[in-house]
Write a protein that holds these residues in place. Sequence first.
Motif, PDB file in Angstrom:
ATOM      1  N   GLY A  85       4.842  -3.775  -5.499  1.00  0.00           N
ATOM      2  CA  GLY A  85       5.818  -2.828  -4.969  1.00  0.00           C
ATOM      3  C   GLY A  85       5.500  -1.395  -5.363  1.00  0.00           C
ATOM      4  O   GLY A  85       5.623  -0.467  -4.550  1.00  0.00           O
ATOM      5  N   ALA A  86       5.077  -1.202  -6.621  1.00  0.00           N
ATOM      6  CA  ALA A  86       4.704   0.141  -7.086  1.00  0.00           C
ATOM      7  C   ALA A  86       3.466   0.646  -6.340  1.00  0.00           C
ATOM      8  O   ALA A  86       3.416   1.810  -5.903  1.00  0.00           O
ATOM      9  N   PHE A  87       2.465  -0.213  -6.182  1.00  0.00           N
ATOM     10  CA  PHE A  87       1.270   0.178  -5.433  1.00  0.00           C
ATOM     11  C   PHE A  87       1.611   0.466  -3.973  1.00  0.00           C
ATOM     12  O   PHE A  87       1.037   1.369  -3.354  1.00  0.00           O
ATOM     13  N   LEU A  88       2.547  -0.323  -3.433  1.00  0.00           N
ATOM     14  CA  LEU A  88       2.944  -0.139  -2.039  1.00  0.00           C
ATOM     15  C   LEU A  88       3.577   1.231  -1.824  1.00  0.00           C
ATOM     16  O   LEU A  88       3.391   1.859  -0.770  1.00  0.00           O
ATOM     17  N   ALA A  89       4.310   1.714  -2.810  1.00  0.00           N
ATOM     18  CA  ALA A  89       4.906   3.050  -2.703  1.00  0.00           C
ATOM     19  C   ALA A  89       3.825   4.118  -2.554  1.00  0.00           C
ATOM     20  O   ALA A  89       3.982   5.089  -1.796  1.00  0.00           O
ATOM     21  N   ILE A  90       2.699   3.948  -3.259  1.00  0.00           N
ATOM     22  CA  ILE A  90       1.578   4.890  -3.133  1.00  0.00           C
ATOM     23  C   ILE A  90       0.975   4.803  -1.736  1.00  0.00           C
ATOM     24  O   ILE A  90       0.618   5.821  -1.122  1.00  0.00           O
ATOM     25  N   GLU A  91       0.850   3.586  -1.195  1.00  0.00           N
ATOM     26  CA  GLU A  91       0.358   3.414   0.172  1.00  0.00           C
ATOM     27  C   GLU A  91       1.231   4.172   1.171  1.00  0.00           C
ATOM     28  O   GLU A  91       0.730   4.896   2.038  1.00  0.00           O
ATOM     29  N   VAL A  92       2.532   3.978   1.057  1.00  0.00           N
ATOM     30  CA  VAL A  92       3.457   4.608   1.999  1.00  0.00           C
ATOM     31  C   VAL A  92       3.370   6.129   1.898  1.00  0.00           C
ATOM     32  O   VAL A  92       3.406   6.837   2.914  1.00  0.00           O
ATOM     33  N   LEU A  93       3.237   6.634   0.688  1.00  0.00           N
ATOM     34  CA  LEU A  93       3.100   8.083   0.506  1.00  0.00           C
ATOM     35  C   LEU A  93       1.851   8.603   1.212  1.00  0.00           C
ATOM     36  O   LEU A  93       1.888   9.654   1.877  1.00  0.00           O
ATOM     37  N   ALA A  94       0.742   7.884   1.099  1.00  0.00           N
ATOM     38  CA  ALA A  94      -0.495   8.290   1.780  1.00  0.00           C
ATOM     39  C   ALA A  94      -0.296   8.312   3.290  1.00  0.00           C
ATOM     40  O   ALA A  94      -0.759   9.235   3.990  1.00  0.00           O
ATOM     41  N   ILE A  95       0.401   7.319   3.823  1.00  0.00           N
ATOM     42  CA  ILE A  95       0.652   7.271   5.260  1.00  0.00           C
ATOM     43  C   ILE A  95       1.541   8.431   5.701  1.00  0.00           C
ATOM     44  O   ILE A  95       1.302   9.060   6.746  1.00  0.00           O
ATOM     45  N   LEU A  96       2.560   8.733   4.918  1.00  0.00           N
ATOM     46  CA  LEU A  96       3.462   9.832   5.262  1.00  0.00           C
ATOM     47  C   LEU A  96       2.726  11.170   5.273  1.00  0.00           C
ATOM     48  O   LEU A  96       3.029  12.053   6.088  1.00  0.00           O
ATOM     49  N   VAL A  97       1.759  11.348   4.377  1.00  0.00           N
ATOM     50  CA  VAL A  97       0.959  12.573   4.369  1.00  0.00           C
ATOM     51  C   VAL A  97       0.177  12.702   5.667  1.00  0.00           C
ATOM     52  O   VAL A  97       0.135  13.776   6.298  1.00  0.00           O
ATOM     53  N   VAL A  98      -0.455  11.601   6.100  1.00  0.00           N
ATOM     54  CA  VAL A  98      -1.207  11.615   7.366  1.00  0.00           C
ATOM     55  C   VAL A  98      -0.289  11.955   8.528  1.00  0.00           C
ATOM     56  O   VAL A  98      -0.614  12.798   9.381  1.00  0.00           O
ATOM     57  N   VAL A  99       0.878  11.325   8.587  1.00  0.00           N
ATOM     58  CA  VAL A  99       1.814  11.554   9.688  1.00  0.00           C
ATOM     59  C   VAL A  99       2.286  13.001   9.693  1.00  0.00           C
ATOM     60  O   VAL A  99       2.332  13.658  10.745  1.00  0.00           O
ATOM     61  N   GLY A 100       2.631  13.527   8.519  1.00  0.00           N
ATOM     62  CA  GLY A 100       3.116  14.901   8.443  1.00  0.00           C
ATOM     63  C   GLY A 100       2.073  15.912   8.871  1.00  0.00           C
ATOM     64  O   GLY A 100       2.359  16.833   9.658  1.00  0.00           O
ATOM     65  N   LEU A 101       0.829  15.752   8.380  1.00  0.00           N
ATOM     66  CA  LEU A 101      -0.244  16.682   8.740  1.00  0.00           C
ATOM     67  C   LEU A 101      -0.594  16.575  10.220  1.00  0.00           C
ATOM     68  O   LEU A 101      -0.917  17.582  10.869  1.00  0.00           O
ATOM     69  N   GLY A 102      -0.546  15.352  10.770  1.00  0.00           N
ATOM     70  CA  GLY A 102      -0.910  15.164  12.177  1.00  0.00           C
ATOM     71  C   GLY A 102       0.089  15.786  13.125  1.00  0.00           C
ATOM     72  O   GLY A 102      -0.264  16.587  13.996  1.00  0.00           O
ATOM     73  N   PHE A 103       1.354  15.467  12.959  1.00  0.00           N
ATOM     74  CA  PHE A 103       2.365  15.969  13.877  1.00  0.00           C
ATOM     75  C   PHE A 103       2.650  17.461  13.679  1.00  0.00           C
ATOM     76  O   PHE A 103       3.253  18.088  14.560  1.00  0.00           O
ATOM     77  N   MET A 148      -6.174  11.325  -1.399  1.00  0.00           N
ATOM     78  CA  MET A 148      -5.955  10.338  -0.349  1.00  0.00           C
ATOM     79  C   MET A 148      -6.938   9.175  -0.491  1.00  0.00           C
ATOM     80  O   MET A 148      -6.565   8.010  -0.318  1.00  0.00           O
ATOM     81  N   ALA A 149      -8.195   9.479  -0.810  1.00  0.00           N
ATOM     82  CA  ALA A 149      -9.183   8.417  -1.003  1.00  0.00           C
ATOM     83  C   ALA A 149      -8.772   7.501  -2.148  1.00  0.00           C
ATOM     84  O   ALA A 149      -8.894   6.267  -2.057  1.00  0.00           O
ATOM     85  N   LEU A 150      -8.283   8.091  -3.232  1.00  0.00           N
ATOM     86  CA  LEU A 150      -7.820   7.265  -4.356  1.00  0.00           C
ATOM     87  C   LEU A 150      -6.608   6.430  -3.946  1.00  0.00           C
ATOM     88  O   LEU A 150      -6.458   5.285  -4.392  1.00  0.00           O
ATOM     89  N   GLY A 151      -5.736   7.001  -3.102  1.00  0.00           N
ATOM     90  CA  GLY A 151      -4.592   6.245  -2.619  1.00  0.00           C
ATOM     91  C   GLY A 151      -5.016   5.034  -1.803  1.00  0.00           C
ATOM     92  O   GLY A 151      -4.408   3.963  -1.896  1.00  0.00           O
ATOM     93  N   VAL A 152      -6.070   5.200  -0.995  1.00  0.00           N
ATOM     94  CA  VAL A 152      -6.574   4.082  -0.202  1.00  0.00           C
ATOM     95  C   VAL A 152      -7.172   3.014  -1.112  1.00  0.00           C
ATOM     96  O   VAL A 152      -7.013   1.811  -0.870  1.00  0.00           O
ATOM     97  N   VAL A 153      -7.857   3.445  -2.174  1.00  0.00           N
ATOM     98  CA  VAL A 153      -8.389   2.479  -3.149  1.00  0.00           C
ATOM     99  C   VAL A 153      -7.252   1.674  -3.763  1.00  0.00           C
ATOM    100  O   VAL A 153      -7.341   0.447  -3.919  1.00  0.00           O
ATOM    101  N   VAL A 154      -6.163   2.354  -4.126  1.00  0.00           N
ATOM    102  CA  VAL A 154      -4.990   1.653  -4.663  1.00  0.00           C
ATOM    103  C   VAL A 154      -4.480   0.634  -3.646  1.00  0.00           C
ATOM    104  O   VAL A 154      -4.119  -0.498  -4.000  1.00  0.00           O
ATOM    105  N   VAL A 198      -6.862  -2.382  -3.612  1.00  0.00           N
ATOM    106  CA  VAL A 198      -6.657  -3.196  -4.811  1.00  0.00           C
ATOM    107  C   VAL A 198      -5.354  -3.988  -4.692  1.00  0.00           C
ATOM    108  O   VAL A 198      -5.292  -5.178  -5.031  1.00  0.00           O
ATOM    109  N   ASN A 199      -4.314  -3.333  -4.204  1.00  0.00           N
ATOM    110  CA  ASN A 199      -3.033  -4.003  -4.017  1.00  0.00           C
ATOM    111  C   ASN A 199      -3.167  -5.166  -3.044  1.00  0.00           C
ATOM    112  O   ASN A 199      -2.607  -6.251  -3.263  1.00  0.00           O
ATOM    113  N   ALA A 200      -3.915  -4.951  -1.964  1.00  0.00           N
ATOM    114  CA  ALA A 200      -4.113  -6.017  -0.982  1.00  0.00           C
ATOM    115  C   ALA A 200      -4.883  -7.182  -1.592  1.00  0.00           C
ATOM    116  O   ALA A 200      -4.584  -8.351  -1.308  1.00  0.00           O
ATOM    117  N   ILE A 201      -5.872  -6.882  -2.421  1.00  0.00           N
ATOM    118  CA  ILE A 201      -6.644  -7.958  -3.057  1.00  0.00           C
ATOM    119  C   ILE A 201      -5.756  -8.781  -3.981  1.00  0.00           C
ATOM    120  O   ILE A 201      -5.796 -10.020  -3.975  1.00  0.00           O
TER     121      ILE A 201
END
Length: 447
Positions: free
Chosen positions: A158-176, A292-298, A301-304
Amino acid sequence: MLDDQLQPAAAPRLVRSLGVMGVLFLTLSVATPASSVFVIVPGMLQVAGTGAVWAMILAGVVCVATAFIYAELSSAWPVAGGEYVAVARTLGPLAGFVMLGVNVFNNLLFPPVAGLGISAVLATVMPGLPAVPVAAAVVAGSTLVALLNIRVNALVTGAFLAIEVLAILVVVGLGFADWAQDATRFLTAPVMPAASALVPASPASIGLAASIAIFALNGYGAAVYFGEEMLDAPQRIARAILAALVLTLAFEVVPVIALLVSAQDLGAVLRSEDPFGQMVAARGGSGLGAAMALGVVVAIVNAIIACILACARFFYGTARDRSWGAPVDRWMASIHPRLGSPVVGTLVVGGVGVLSGTGLVAIYAGIALAAIVGRRTGATAHAPYRMPLYPLAPIITLAALGYIVWTSWLDLEEGRPGLLMTGAQIIGSAAYYWFVLRRRGPWQVQD
């Protein structure tokens, strides 16, 4: 009395301690939205260009239909073995064991492949990392974490998932924030890269990208593997499955739209190996790109960790159903007395990962047929959850899978070899059942 003494001892039980949120955290971690966006989606864009939007719509329709099927079958049999239990209970033991065999390959493949992907993601931050040692270390560390109590792992993921969601929100915010493309043209006139130009996206390319999208969106059905550790699972597991699908769709589809509408040079974005990372670095700076790259690594790892947790429970279920023979069944069905985890099954999954997408078509087709037969025979009549608008969901699933099989067969480089490999898994599993398992006596799954 003698017959009782000759009966093998019942396998120890998993401990029920998870609520809906705990199962949801674990299931979303298996789906791993951030790593799907950063690692898998770029391949879709290279294959189908902006046709990837249609591919995700097609994949979304399949996944919604399949999620309803998973929800009904899982509420009938919330068992650690997962899909093969439902198939065996509805289509018979041979079909069930074929499903088991296909899942063995899928479950053992993900951890090492994901581990190897970490070096590629970290190349922008720490170039030159050796891929194999890094992958082995990550999978070994994830295996040790997976040995812990399931509630501890739910909190960790759950903690790692929060980092994932934050990375996604950054992409969405910068894109739109920097809209540059007409989004309606992604649907009315999709284009894909070809040589140095953009050409209309072909149905075959969209179909191939849809098969990739199904793999990227997959994971919501993993909730069933944690069914035996969920409190009041028959009544609650459908909620976890459907919520996982809705969140996965949102976390993966919205970033793709955000990337495409913000593209100043659409051709360059579609051809890029790392379009999301480049977009973040270009608009947020190199520091944010590295973060962001470190967030993707997290996320990876979370998925594994989550995948090893789910796969360990799958192998626990196969051993409890006496699929491999003594003493392997006894070892893999063992539960740690304090941690409550299937220790040997966890070490087997992680160990193979240290040493070492068309299978999903067979799995989805199998559960769709299981849902139809289960309704006709009454085998699923005891399920607390019933899918809406039956039989629409299994029909949509089978029709869409037929289209994906056809387009995959036309792809000589990846699609057709994948289908042939899945066919070999089916034949090998059927042969093992027919010539080995059946000779030991009736094979019956436990629920």
